[in-house]
Motif scaffolding. Structure first.
Motif, PDB file in Angstrom:
ATOM      1  N   VAL A  45      24.487 -11.937  70.887  1.00 29.95           N
ATOM      2  CA  VAL A  45      24.427 -11.945  69.187  1.00 29.95           C
ATOM      3  C   VAL A  45      24.869 -13.298  68.587  1.00 29.95           C
ATOM      4  CG1 VAL A  45      26.497 -10.549  67.692  1.00 29.95           C
ATOM      5  CG2 VAL A  45      25.977  -9.319  70.229  1.00 29.95           C
ATOM      6  N   VAL A  46      25.798 -14.285  68.838  1.00 27.48           N
ATOM      7  CA  VAL A  46      26.017 -15.386  67.710  1.00 27.48           C
ATOM      8  C   VAL A  46      25.099 -15.703  68.018  1.00 27.48           C
ATOM      9  CG1 VAL A  46      27.063 -17.466  67.659  1.00 27.48           C
ATOM     10  CG2 VAL A  46      28.188 -15.327  68.400  1.00 27.48           C
ATOM     11  N   VAL A  48      21.244 -14.390  68.452  1.00 27.52           N
ATOM     12  CA  VAL A  48      20.532 -14.143  67.508  1.00 27.52           C
ATOM     13  C   VAL A  48      20.946 -14.050  65.713  1.00 27.52           C
ATOM     14  CG1 VAL A  48      19.603 -11.716  66.137  1.00 27.52           C
ATOM     15  CG2 VAL A  48      20.382 -12.226  68.596  1.00 27.52           C
ATOM     16  N   ARG A  49      22.068 -13.710  66.015  1.00 24.81           N
ATOM     17  CA  ARG A  49      22.250 -14.456  64.052  1.00 24.81           C
ATOM     18  C   ARG A  49      22.581 -15.793  63.142  1.00 24.81           C
ATOM     19  NH1 ARG A  49      23.690 -14.582  59.858  1.00 24.81           N
ATOM     20  NH2 ARG A  49      24.768 -14.570  57.931  1.00 24.81           N
ATOM     21  N   PHE A  50      22.195 -16.294  63.899  1.00 31.35           N
ATOM     22  CA  PHE A  50      22.143 -17.761  63.415  1.00 31.35           C
ATOM     23  C   PHE A  50      21.132 -18.649  63.721  1.00 31.35           C
ATOM     24  CE2 PHE A  50      26.526 -17.096  63.488  1.00 31.35           C
ATOM     25  CZ  PHE A  50      26.942 -17.906  62.404  1.00 31.35           C
ATOM     26  N   ASP A  51      19.960 -17.693  64.613  1.00 32.28           N
ATOM     27  CA  ASP A  51      18.750 -18.031  64.817  1.00 32.28           C
ATOM     28  C   ASP A  51      18.564 -19.439  66.136  1.00 32.28           C
ATOM     29  OD1 ASP A  51      15.915 -17.783  65.012  1.00 32.28           O
ATOM     30  OD2 ASP A  51      15.222 -18.797  63.510  1.00 32.28           O
TER      31      ASP A  51
END
Length: 263
Positions: A45-46, A48-51
């Motif tokens: 999740v982290v 994906v959030r910060f690419d």
């Protein structure tokens, strides 16, 4: 060959004893799978959030995570009680192993074989997804699959060497739980992610005294990013073999210092 057959027989006996409690086995497998998958999902999740992180994509980090996890599965399945040597030293149970018609290390490794099905499903599932996505993106070719299997095997050898080295100190220190937390648990957890995240002094430790960098990070630079050339795989294999040879020599020294409890 007789020693190998005897070792396999002891492993089979250990598996049969564990399978006496099938409900407990399947429940623990389910829980282990859920816990490990949820742990990686939080990281995903982290990412994906910060690419990604430090230039590493979600699938590259997943690759690192899965490779070190599967290497751990091999190590802790076939040599689980190497990690628990201090228990044998404290309770005097090592004396019983000395009476077996096997070298002491093989006798220890034949104890309590672990069927880590949950961890295998989790690591194998993450690895399969990551490789499929990397293949679709054209980042890696099909050669990455056999290379990855080889990396998992050499990684298991490195983790085994680190674990056996730490446990061997028990012949002098007796209790090595705190040391194992540093050399095995903390180092392996750190190796689940790109080593560029850590300060230089810590990376140096992971390349030298606790060489977990060679368990997944170093060979992945070639497999995933095509950096430095295939000699990285040769270097990784050499490190694994050197670590294995060195720790076996250290083990012999430590075992020669063993003093029975008299029990």
């Amino acid at each position: 060959m007789n020693l190998v057959r005897l070792y396999v027989m002891l492993i089979r006996a250990s598996i049969r004893s564990r399978m006496q409690y099938r409900f407990n086995f399947w429940l623990s497998t389910l829980l282990a799978t859920l816990v490990n998958v949820s742990e990686f999902l939080m990281v995903a999740v982290v990412l994906v959030r910060f690419d990604g992180i430090q230039g590493w994509s979600l699938y590259e980090v997943g690759y690192l995570y899965a490779v070190i996890s599967l290497s751990k599965v091999i190590y802790r399945s076939f040599a689980n009680d190497v990690h628990n040597l201090d228990r044998y030293l404290v309770n005097g149970e090592l004396d019983q192993l000395l009476t077996r018609p096997l070298p002491l290390l093989l006798a220890l490794m034949s104890q309590n074989f672990r069927i880590m099905l949950g961890e295998t499903i989790q690591g194998g599932g993450i690895l399969a997804v990551c490789l499929v996505m990397l293949l679709q993106q054209g980042q890696v070719g099909w050669i990455a699959i056999p290379l990855t299997l080889w990396i998992i095997l050499t990684g298991a050898m490195i983790l085994f060497a680190i674990g056996l080295t730490t446990s061997t100190f028990g012949f002098w220190l007796t209790k090595v739980e705190v040391l194992q937390t540093l050399t095995e648990d903390a180092a392996r957890s750190a190796a689940q992610y790109p080593l560029t995240l850590y300060p230089g002094w810590l990376r140096s430790i992971f390349f030298t005294f606790i060489p977990v960098a060679f368990a997944n990070y170093v060979p992945s630079l070639y497999v995933l990013r095509h950096e430095y050339g295939p000699w990285l795989l040769v270097a990784t294999t050499a490190v694994a073999l050197l670590c294995l040879a060195g720790v076996l020599a250290f083990w012999r020294v430590g075992a020669s210092r063993y003093q029975s409890t008299g029990s």
